[in-house]
Design a protein around this motif. Structure first.
Motif, PDB file in Angstrom:
ATOM      1  N   SER A  28      39.900  34.589  70.982  1.00 11.03           N
ATOM      2  CA  SER A  28      39.000  35.713  71.261  1.00 11.03           C
ATOM      3  C   SER A  28      39.436  37.012  70.598  1.00 11.03           C
ATOM      4  O   SER A  28      38.613  37.893  70.372  1.00 11.03           O
ATOM      5  CB  SER A  28      38.875  35.928  72.778  1.00 11.03           C
ATOM      6  N   ALA A  36      34.413  38.485  69.747  1.00  9.12           N
ATOM      7  CA  ALA A  36      33.239  39.364  69.833  1.00  9.12           C
ATOM      8  C   ALA A  36      32.829  39.925  68.475  1.00  9.12           C
ATOM      9  O   ALA A  36      31.680  40.346  68.296  1.00  9.12           O
ATOM     10  CB  ALA A  36      33.520  40.505  70.808  1.00  9.12           C
ATOM     11  N   GLY A  40      32.273  34.155  78.263  1.00  6.95           N
ATOM     12  CA  GLY A  40      33.157  33.603  77.247  1.00  6.95           C
ATOM     13  C   GLY A  40      33.906  32.364  77.710  1.00  6.95           C
ATOM     14  O   GLY A  40      34.903  31.965  77.092  1.00  6.95           O
ATOM     15  N   THR A  45      36.182  36.263  77.606  1.00 10.00           N
ATOM     16  CA  THR A  45      36.431  37.227  76.536  1.00 10.00           C
ATOM     17  C   THR A  45      37.588  38.145  76.891  1.00 10.00           C
ATOM     18  O   THR A  45      38.289  38.646  76.015  1.00 10.00           O
ATOM     19  CB  THR A  45      35.165  38.066  76.269  1.00 10.00           C
ATOM     20  N   PRO A  52      40.950  39.780  71.678  1.00  7.31           N
ATOM     21  CA  PRO A  52      40.320  40.874  72.437  1.00  7.31           C
ATOM     22  C   PRO A  52      40.729  42.266  71.991  1.00  7.31           C
ATOM     23  O   PRO A  52      40.011  43.242  72.258  1.00  7.31           O
ATOM     24  CB  PRO A  52      40.766  40.598  73.881  1.00  7.31           C
ATOM     25  N   SER A  71      34.752  32.648  70.708  1.00  3.66           N
ATOM     26  CA  SER A  71      34.650  33.739  71.685  1.00  3.66           C
ATOM     27  C   SER A  71      35.038  35.100  71.106  1.00  3.66           C
ATOM     28  O   SER A  71      35.104  36.087  71.836  1.00  3.66           O
ATOM     29  CB  SER A  71      35.521  33.434  72.911  1.00  3.66           C
TER      30      SER A  71
END
Length: 352
Positions: free
Chosen positions: A188, A220, A44, A11, A190, A218
């Motif tokens: 992801s 979130a 992740g 992640t 991030p 992945s």
């Protein structure tokens, strides 16, 4: 050819290294190679995806402390010994690995290839691939690799998924109003750029505009984004393997820098870029200076208001997007076709 790939996803790291290596592995497998991965089980990680693609994935345990490349090299060698595996070459796509790891593993694997774009550490490798476009990209690694290293530098060596090389995939972007908008900030995301764009779209008149949002497993905020898309009747996609098809339909894309930026350029898809990682800054700035993309800059400085303004500007100026499309295809030399990809040729040659 027996080939080992050392790469990680998480992640925090994102999925880019693994996705690039899966593309590479598919190309190598078509040439008859047997490909294994070694990955650490970080939060992740994508070991399951690698295995679902038909590859063996040897797993290193999750790290509770700071990454130690000497320990990582020892654990990798123990995995190979335990499984009775021998390899002709190891391909490394990892920012925390340098010559220390490479020298340790060379005792068991004779040939080493490194994929990098930072040019900030020494490597003990036989092939170095940096598939990006920078100022002075031809000389960045001169003091970082052995004299005899085969340096594969620049967009000529870009590793694209097969869907991007298919005949007639290059888009001819006509000067027309935007009808299809594609948003994808990596597997992801991030820094949570997708949610920021969704907030911007709440402030834009979207009459007759199709919105497509793509995320990875992945991400979130996957459920939050899915719910927002459902509420707004946007198209929502998770961990797809047909991104090129969506790019072909799109008139404009919003996303991060990195490999996906080059994929959009290859297809001539005009793009608005937010830089979400340090390693994307120089290449995004260079692409923007060439005229191939619009660069919004570092993610922390990009506001919802910035996104509203630039999307509205794009909607109002289709002629500018047409010129961007032309420049993007020129930069990527999208009309050049290879019988055998030059990176694959380099590996075949070193293993002869």
């Amino acid at each position: 050819m027996q080939i080992l790939i050392r790469a990680d996803a998480s992640t925090e790291i994102g999925s880019g290294h693994i996705m690039r290596c899966l593309t590479f592995a598919d190309m190598l497998r078509k040439e008859g190679a047997t490909v294994y991965f070694v990955c650490r089980e970080l939060k992740g990680h994508l070991c399951g995806l690698i295995e679902a693609k038909g590859y063996h994935c040897l797993r290193l345990p999750h790290l509770k402390q700071t990454f130690d490349q000497q320990k990582d090299a020892q654990e990798t060698l123990l995995l190979l010994e335990f499984n009775g595996l021998k390899f002709d070459i190891v391909i490394i796509d990892h920012y925390l690995i340098d010559s220390l790891w490479e020298q340790a593993v060379r005792t068991a694997i004779p040939n080493i290839m490194v994929i990098d774009d930072l040019a900030n550490r020494k490597h003990d490798c036989d092939i170095l691939l940096d598939q990006n476009y920078f100022k002075n990209f031809e000389i960045r690694y001169d003091d970082l690799v052995p004299t005899g290293c085969n340096k594969l530098l620049g967009l000529k060596y870009l590793l694209l998924r097969p869907e991007f090389y298919e005949e007639n995939t290059v888009i001819d972007k006509k000067c027309k109003p935007i009808q299809d908008l594609l948003i994808f900030y990596g597997g992801s995301d991030p820094t949570n750029e997708t949610v920021k764009v969704l907030e911007a779209l709440d402030q834009i008149k979207l009459t007759d505009l199709t919105i497509r949002i793509v995320v990875g497993l992945s991400n979130a905020n996957l459920k939050l984004i899915e719910n927002r898309c459902r509420d707004r009747n946007f198209h929502f996609y998770v961990q797809i393997d047909y991104l090129a098809q969506l790019m072909k339909k799109a008139d404009l894309a919003l996303g991060a820098g990195g490999v996906t930026m080059w994929e959009r350029c290859y297809l001539g898809l005009p793009s608005i870029i937010t830089v979400v990682a340090e390693n994307q800054k120089a290449s995004t700035e260079a692409a923007a200076k060439y005229g191939a993309v619009w660069n919004l800059g570092w993610h922390e400085n990009v506001t919802v208001s910035n996104l509203v303004d630039i999307i509205n500007n794009a909607i109002e100026n289709p002629d500018v997007l047409k010129n961007m499309s032309i420049k993007a295809k020129q930069l990527l030399k999208s009309d050049v076709k290879y019988r055998t990809h030059p990176v694959i040729e380099a590996i075949i040659n070193i293993l002869r």
